[in-house]
Design a protein around this motif. Sequence first.
Motif, PDB file in Angstrom:
ATOM      1  N   LEU A  77       4.710  -2.746   0.053  1.00 29.46           N
ATOM      2  CA  LEU A  77       6.286  -1.747  -0.599  1.00 29.46           C
ATOM      3  C   LEU A  77       7.050  -1.028  -0.026  1.00 29.46           C
ATOM      4  O   LEU A  77       6.075  -0.747   1.599  1.00 29.46           O
ATOM      5  N   ASP A  78       7.776  -0.766  -0.412  1.00 31.74           N
ATOM      6  CA  ASP A  78       9.853  -0.186   0.799  1.00 31.74           C
ATOM      7  C   ASP A  78       8.826   1.621   0.090  1.00 31.74           C
ATOM      8  O   ASP A  78       7.669   1.401  -0.705  1.00 31.74           O
ATOM      9  N   THR A  79      10.082   2.371   0.432  1.00 37.97           N
ATOM     10  CA  THR A  79       9.582   3.948   0.590  1.00 37.97           C
ATOM     11  C   THR A  79      10.189   3.760  -1.463  1.00 37.97           C
ATOM     12  O   THR A  79       9.849   5.033  -1.530  1.00 37.97           O
ATOM     13  N   ARG A  80      10.366   2.740  -2.132  1.00 37.87           N
ATOM     14  CA  ARG A  80      10.715   3.283  -3.855  1.00 37.87           C
ATOM     15  C   ARG A  80       9.998   2.211  -3.902  1.00 37.87           C
ATOM     16  O   ARG A  80       9.788   2.311  -5.532  1.00 37.87           O
ATOM     17  N   TRP A  81       8.930   1.710  -3.412  1.00 36.48           N
ATOM     18  CA  TRP A  81       7.415   1.549  -3.987  1.00 36.48           C
ATOM     19  C   TRP A  81       7.903  -0.301  -4.844  1.00 36.48           C
ATOM     20  O   TRP A  81       7.330  -0.463  -5.465  1.00 36.48           O
ATOM     21  N   ARG A  82       9.349  -0.764  -4.376  1.00 34.28           N
ATOM     22  CA  ARG A  82       9.729  -2.391  -4.598  1.00 34.28           C
ATOM     23  C   ARG A  82       8.992  -3.476  -3.385  1.00 34.28           C
ATOM     24  O   ARG A  82       9.419  -2.913  -2.176  1.00 34.28           O
ATOM     25  N   PRO A  83       8.346  -3.747  -4.164  1.00 35.05           N
ATOM     26  CA  PRO A  83       7.428  -4.630  -3.472  1.00 35.05           C
ATOM     27  C   PRO A  83       8.557  -6.343  -2.359  1.00 35.05           C
ATOM     28  O   PRO A  83       9.510  -6.052  -3.320  1.00 35.05           O
ATOM     29  N   LEU A  84       8.169  -6.728  -1.832  1.00 28.20           N
ATOM     30  CA  LEU A  84       8.564  -7.778  -1.071  1.00 28.20           C
ATOM     31  C   LEU A  84       8.457  -9.270  -2.151  1.00 28.20           C
ATOM     32  O   LEU A  84       7.198  -9.496  -1.655  1.00 28.20           O
ATOM     33  N   ARG A  85       9.730 -10.200  -2.222  1.00 29.92           N
ATOM     34  CA  ARG A  85       9.421 -10.427  -3.450  1.00 29.92           C
ATOM     35  C   ARG A  85      10.496 -11.783  -2.786  1.00 29.92           C
ATOM     36  O   ARG A  85       9.740 -13.325  -3.063  1.00 29.92           O
ATOM     37  N   ASP A  86      11.935 -11.535  -2.145  1.00 31.21           N
ATOM     38  CA  ASP A  86      12.696 -12.033  -2.442  1.00 31.21           C
ATOM     39  C   ASP A  86      12.784 -13.035  -0.646  1.00 31.21           C
ATOM     40  O   ASP A  86      13.327 -11.826  -0.279  1.00 31.21           O
ATOM     41  N   LEU A  87      13.080 -13.882  -0.516  1.00 34.71           N
ATOM     42  CA  LEU A  87      14.147 -13.731   0.885  1.00 34.71           C
ATOM     43  C   LEU A  87      15.053 -14.884   0.752  1.00 34.71           C
ATOM     44  O   LEU A  87      15.245 -15.638   0.728  1.00 34.71           O
ATOM     45  N   ARG A  88      16.468 -14.010   1.502  1.00 33.97           N
ATOM     46  CA  ARG A  88      17.737 -15.542   1.383  1.00 33.97           C
ATOM     47  C   ARG A  88      17.833 -15.489   2.742  1.00 33.97           C
ATOM     48  O   ARG A  88      17.715 -14.234   3.569  1.00 33.97           O
ATOM     49  N   ILE A  89      17.417 -16.799   3.322  1.00 37.33           N
ATOM     50  CA  ILE A  89      17.695 -17.343   4.775  1.00 37.33           C
ATOM     51  C   ILE A  89      19.594 -17.945   4.466  1.00 37.33           C
ATOM     52  O   ILE A  89      20.152 -18.988   4.485  1.00 37.33           O
ATOM     53  N   SER A  90      20.092 -17.990   5.935  1.00 35.31           N
ATOM     54  CA  SER A  90      21.654 -17.747   6.515  1.00 35.31           C
ATOM     55  C   SER A  90      21.357 -18.646   7.226  1.00 35.31           C
ATOM     56  O   SER A  90      20.747 -18.411   8.344  1.00 35.31           O
ATOM     57  N   VAL A  91      22.153 -20.053   6.799  1.00 39.69           N
ATOM     58  CA  VAL A  91      21.754 -20.490   7.663  1.00 39.69           C
ATOM     59  C   VAL A  91      23.025 -21.133   8.951  1.00 39.69           C
ATOM     60  O   VAL A  91      22.734 -21.280   9.661  1.00 39.69           O
ATOM     61  N   THR A  92      24.374 -20.161   8.668  1.00 36.83           N
ATOM     62  CA  THR A  92      25.630 -20.828   9.212  1.00 36.83           C
ATOM     63  C   THR A  92      26.256 -19.778   7.925  1.00 36.83           C
ATOM     64  O   THR A  92      26.451 -19.160   7.478  1.00 36.83           O
ATOM     65  N   ASP A  93      27.169 -19.307   9.669  1.00 35.58           N
ATOM     66  CA  ASP A  93      28.437 -17.970   9.123  1.00 35.58           C
ATOM     67  C   ASP A  93      29.625 -19.477   8.563  1.00 35.58           C
ATOM     68  O   ASP A  93      30.946 -18.045   8.720  1.00 35.58           O
ATOM     69  N   ARG A  94      29.563 -20.507   9.033  1.00 30.23           N
ATOM     70  CA  ARG A  94      30.732 -21.538   8.864  1.00 30.23           C
ATOM     71  C   ARG A  94      30.182 -21.956   7.626  1.00 30.23           C
ATOM     72  O   ARG A  94      29.501 -21.609   6.374  1.00 30.23           O
ATOM     73  N   CYS A  95      32.007 -21.964   6.754  1.00 33.10           N
ATOM     74  CA  CYS A  95      32.108 -22.345   6.131  1.00 33.10           C
ATOM     75  C   CYS A  95      33.335 -23.216   5.317  1.00 33.10           C
ATOM     76  O   CYS A  95      34.165 -22.337   5.912  1.00 33.10           O
ATOM     77  N   ASN A  96      33.601 -24.516   4.509  1.00 26.31           N
ATOM     78  CA  ASN A  96      34.837 -25.109   4.454  1.00 26.31           C
ATOM     79  C   ASN A  96      35.733 -24.711   3.711  1.00 26.31           C
ATOM     80  O   ASN A  96      36.366 -25.631   3.184  1.00 26.31           O
ATOM     81  N   PHE A  97      34.798 -23.011   3.099  1.00 24.94           N
ATOM     82  CA  PHE A  97      36.432 -22.669   2.085  1.00 24.94           C
ATOM     83  C   PHE A  97      36.910 -21.272   2.274  1.00 24.94           C
ATOM     84  O   PHE A  97      35.557 -20.951   3.082  1.00 24.94           O
ATOM     85  N   ARG A  98      37.814 -21.055   1.931  1.00 26.88           N
ATOM     86  CA  ARG A  98      38.217 -19.584   2.544  1.00 26.88           C
ATOM     87  C   ARG A  98      38.801 -18.690   1.217  1.00 26.88           C
ATOM     88  O   ARG A  98      39.582 -18.234   1.043  1.00 26.88           O
ATOM     89  N   CYS A  99      37.124 -18.372   0.410  1.00 30.60           N
ATOM     90  CA  CYS A  99      37.502 -17.776  -0.522  1.00 30.60           C
ATOM     91  C   CYS A  99      38.280 -16.477  -0.547  1.00 30.60           C
ATOM     92  O   CYS A  99      37.923 -16.005   0.547  1.00 30.60           O
ATOM     93  N   THR A 100      39.237 -15.858  -1.194  1.00 28.76           N
ATOM     94  CA  THR A 100      39.633 -14.864  -0.916  1.00 28.76           C
ATOM     95  C   THR A 100      38.991 -13.794  -0.746  1.00 28.76           C
ATOM     96  O   THR A 100      39.329 -12.307   0.024  1.00 28.76           O
ATOM     97  N   TYR A 101      37.968 -13.247  -1.740  1.00 27.00           N
ATOM     98  CA  TYR A 101      37.261 -11.994  -2.090  1.00 27.00           C
ATOM     99  C   TYR A 101      35.676 -12.135  -0.821  1.00 27.00           C
ATOM    100  O   TYR A 101      34.979 -11.186  -0.641  1.00 27.00           O
ATOM    101  N   CYS A 102      35.684 -13.599   0.055  1.00 28.23           N
ATOM    102  CA  CYS A 102      34.330 -13.771   0.584  1.00 28.23           C
ATOM    103  C   CYS A 102      35.101 -13.347   2.014  1.00 28.23           C
ATOM    104  O   CYS A 102      34.626 -12.868   2.896  1.00 28.23           O
ATOM    105  N   MET A 103      35.930 -14.602   2.630  1.00 31.70           N
ATOM    106  CA  MET A 103      36.036 -15.542   3.716  1.00 31.70           C
ATOM    107  C   MET A 103      37.740 -15.053   3.984  1.00 31.70           C
ATOM    108  O   MET A 103      38.443 -16.606   4.072  1.00 31.70           O
ATOM    109  N   PRO A 104      38.365 -14.529   3.523  1.00 28.23           N
ATOM    110  CA  PRO A 104      39.362 -14.719   3.598  1.00 28.23           C
ATOM    111  C   PRO A 104      40.507 -14.966   5.270  1.00 28.23           C
ATOM    112  O   PRO A 104      39.908 -14.943   5.688  1.00 28.23           O
ATOM    113  N   ARG A 105      41.611 -16.619   4.341  1.00 26.67           N
ATOM    114  CA  ARG A 105      42.113 -16.854   5.827  1.00 26.67           C
ATOM    115  C   ARG A 105      43.417 -16.689   7.034  1.00 26.67           C
ATOM    116  O   ARG A 105      42.778 -16.291   8.402  1.00 26.67           O
ATOM    117  N   GLU A 106      43.028 -15.610   6.604  1.00 29.92           N
ATOM    118  CA  GLU A 106      43.946 -14.061   6.855  1.00 29.92           C
ATOM    119  C   GLU A 106      43.231 -13.541   8.260  1.00 29.92           C
ATOM    120  O   GLU A 106      43.979 -12.929   9.394  1.00 29.92           O
TER     121      GLU A 106
END
Length: 375
Positions: free
Chosen positions: A35-64
């Motif tokens: 548990l963390d300091t707010r009594w929340r258990p560790l249940r979910d793990l998100r694993i990012s395997v790359t920082d590359r993408c073939n899209f350039r979504c404006t809200y996430c990875m703006p081309r500029e």
Amino acid sequence: MSRVIFLTDRREAAGLAPAPARAFAPLPAHGEPLLDTRWRPLRDLRISVTDRCNFRCTYCMPREVFDKHHEFLPHRDLLTFEEIAAAARVFVAMGVRKIRLTGGEPLLRRNIETLVALLAELRTPEGRKPELTLTTNGSLLARKAQALKDAGLDRVTVSMDALDPAVFARMSDSDFDVARVLEGIAAAAAAGLAPVKVNMVVRKGANDDQILPMARHFRGSGHILRFIEYMDVGSTNGWNMAEVVPSADVVARLSEAWPLRPLQDEEMGRVAARWAYADGAGEIGVISSVTQAFCGGCTRARLSPEGRLFLCLFATHGHDLRALLRGGADETRLAQALAGIWRGRGDNYSEHRAQADAGLAAAGEHKIEMSYIGG
């Protein structure tokens, strides 16, 4: 001096800087949750395997910002599949019951099905396989779906922000046809990676006219369409509260066309509020990180491509697990490190957005980018 102390405390409380944690903490007793300091258990793990993408979504990875001159992580810095599996094994032993592969675009990571197969071998202390999922923009899914299923993947979530080709092209800032994403969704369903969840980030004035067309298309399909409020992840997307379409407005629009009824879900850690079509044509979800913060039930940890552990999507600092993995630490040592990190967690950025942003600005720090750590 008092001002510095105030800012530091405020940033730690909002999860923008790691709270002090023992480097190697005692492990919880057998059967007891971490548990963390707010009594929340560790249940979910998100694993990012790359920082590359073939899209350039404006809200996430703006081309500029992410143009041809942008320097992505070199391959040598990325965790190997074996290192990822070793870390995941410890997370599962410590309470994780769901693993999601993300990015960037995870299907750009060569032989990603090999990693899926390694993770599919993991078992919880009760002997169960953790749920194994993947989030993708769908552009490569049609040719990868069956291999992912055969390797042990349970389900996929596809990011798709419009049905209209012109709006889709503008949102993704890419040459990919929306038909290719729809083919990927169909291939995933055919392979058994179902129900497919389809995530639509709604941005006022950009694609909010697609709410009803998207709902109409996916009603009765067996897929679950989820509408996500445009979030202030990172510092490159030019986020403005005026461009947020509150989830309540989305539900109201949909209800006018097709009556909805709320679905009760008591599972801690679930971020989407679920609604069912009254006529039985399936369900939709809304994710309201901006207008209805769900920090109190957040059970997620995030592992970056090069092995830094982040405790919040809006964090600025991570904890280096790669040094332990490559320094010869055994599973007990990794588990003790994870215990110390998680027990010091107090993240609740979305509950104190304005205050937290003021602290960031004063400290001259920036939040991690969604393309680096995943949504």
